[in-house]
Write a protein that holds these residues in place. Structure first.
Motif, PDB file in Angstrom:
ATOM      1  N   ALA A  58     -12.894  28.603  16.139  1.00 26.32           N
ATOM      2  CA  ALA A  58     -13.477  27.481  16.876  1.00 26.32           C
ATOM      3  C   ALA A  58     -14.533  26.752  16.056  1.00 26.32           C
ATOM      4  O   ALA A  58     -14.720  25.542  16.222  1.00 26.32           O
ATOM      5  CB  ALA A  58     -14.092  27.974  18.182  1.00 26.32           C
ATOM      6  N   HIS A  59     -15.223  27.467  15.163  1.00 27.74           N
ATOM      7  CA  HIS A  59     -16.365  26.890  14.469  1.00 27.74           C
ATOM      8  C   HIS A  59     -16.144  26.606  12.981  1.00 27.74           C
ATOM      9  O   HIS A  59     -17.009  25.998  12.347  1.00 27.74           O
ATOM     10  CB  HIS A  59     -17.579  27.814  14.627  1.00 27.74           C
ATOM     11  N   GLU A  66      -8.184  21.818  17.351  1.00 27.61           N
ATOM     12  CA  GLU A  66      -8.007  22.959  18.255  1.00 27.61           C
ATOM     13  C   GLU A  66      -9.327  23.654  18.586  1.00 27.61           C
ATOM     14  O   GLU A  66      -9.339  24.667  19.282  1.00 27.61           O
ATOM     15  CB  GLU A  66      -7.045  23.973  17.624  1.00 27.61           C
ATOM     16  N   ASP A  68     -11.862  23.060  20.610  1.00 24.20           N
ATOM     17  CA  ASP A  68     -12.181  23.223  22.037  1.00 24.20           C
ATOM     18  C   ASP A  68     -11.338  24.314  22.683  1.00 24.20           C
ATOM     19  O   ASP A  68     -11.835  25.103  23.491  1.00 24.20           O
ATOM     20  CB  ASP A  68     -11.990  21.909  22.792  1.00 24.20           C
ATOM     21  N   ARG A  69     -10.080  24.364  22.325  1.00 22.76           N
ATOM     22  CA  ARG A  69      -9.183  25.387  22.877  1.00 22.76           C
ATOM     23  C   ARG A  69      -9.631  26.781  22.444  1.00 22.76           C
ATOM     24  O   ARG A  69      -9.687  27.708  23.247  1.00 22.76           O
ATOM     25  CB  ARG A  69      -7.749  25.131  22.418  1.00 22.76           C
ATOM     26  N   LEU A  71     -12.671  27.636  21.517  1.00 24.65           N
ATOM     27  CA  LEU A  71     -13.967  27.909  22.131  1.00 24.65           C
ATOM     28  C   LEU A  71     -13.802  28.372  23.579  1.00 24.65           C
ATOM     29  O   LEU A  71     -14.470  29.311  24.019  1.00 24.65           O
ATOM     30  CB  LEU A  71     -14.867  26.680  22.052  1.00 24.65           C
ATOM     31  N   ARG A  72     -12.897  27.749  24.311  1.00 24.04           N
ATOM     32  CA  ARG A  72     -12.621  28.190  25.688  1.00 24.04           C
ATOM     33  C   ARG A  72     -12.050  29.611  25.690  1.00 24.04           C
ATOM     34  O   ARG A  72     -12.415  30.438  26.527  1.00 24.04           O
ATOM     35  CB  ARG A  72     -11.661  27.226  26.380  1.00 24.04           C
TER      36      ARG A  72
END
Length: 91
Positions: A58-59, A66, A68-69, A71-72
């Motif tokens: 995510a980072h 991708e 945001d996906r 991170l969720r």
């Protein structure tokens, strides 16, 4: 295999030039889990390893469509870990 090697494999990174950045992300993921109440942070535990990898996905890098996906997904996995006494109680 060390955790950084697993993360690099998941990120599709082979160059050592990114090792410092990746290690910082691994450390950040572990600290975030700790701040959330996870005390049993064993690098070889499959759920801990998955959480760290997803956090790093995510980072890592800029312009990641991708992010945001991932991170969720990380947030949901972190929530799952914090609700389990296997991860929040000292063994």
């Amino acid at each position: 295999m060390a955790l950084i090697d697993d993360v690099k494999l998941a990120l599709r990174v082979t160059a050592v030039e990114f090792d410092s950045e990746i290690q910082d992300l691994i450390d950040g993921a572990k600290l975030d889990l700790q701040l959330s109440g996870v005390v049993n942070l064993v690098d070889t535990d499959p759920l801990i390893k998955r959480a760290v990898i997803v956090y790093c996905k995510a980072h890592f890098g800029y312009d990641n469509p991708e992010a945001d996906r991932f991170l969720r997904s990380y947030d949901l996995l972190k929530m799952h870990l914090t609700l389990s006494s296997d991860y929040t109680e000292v063994i």
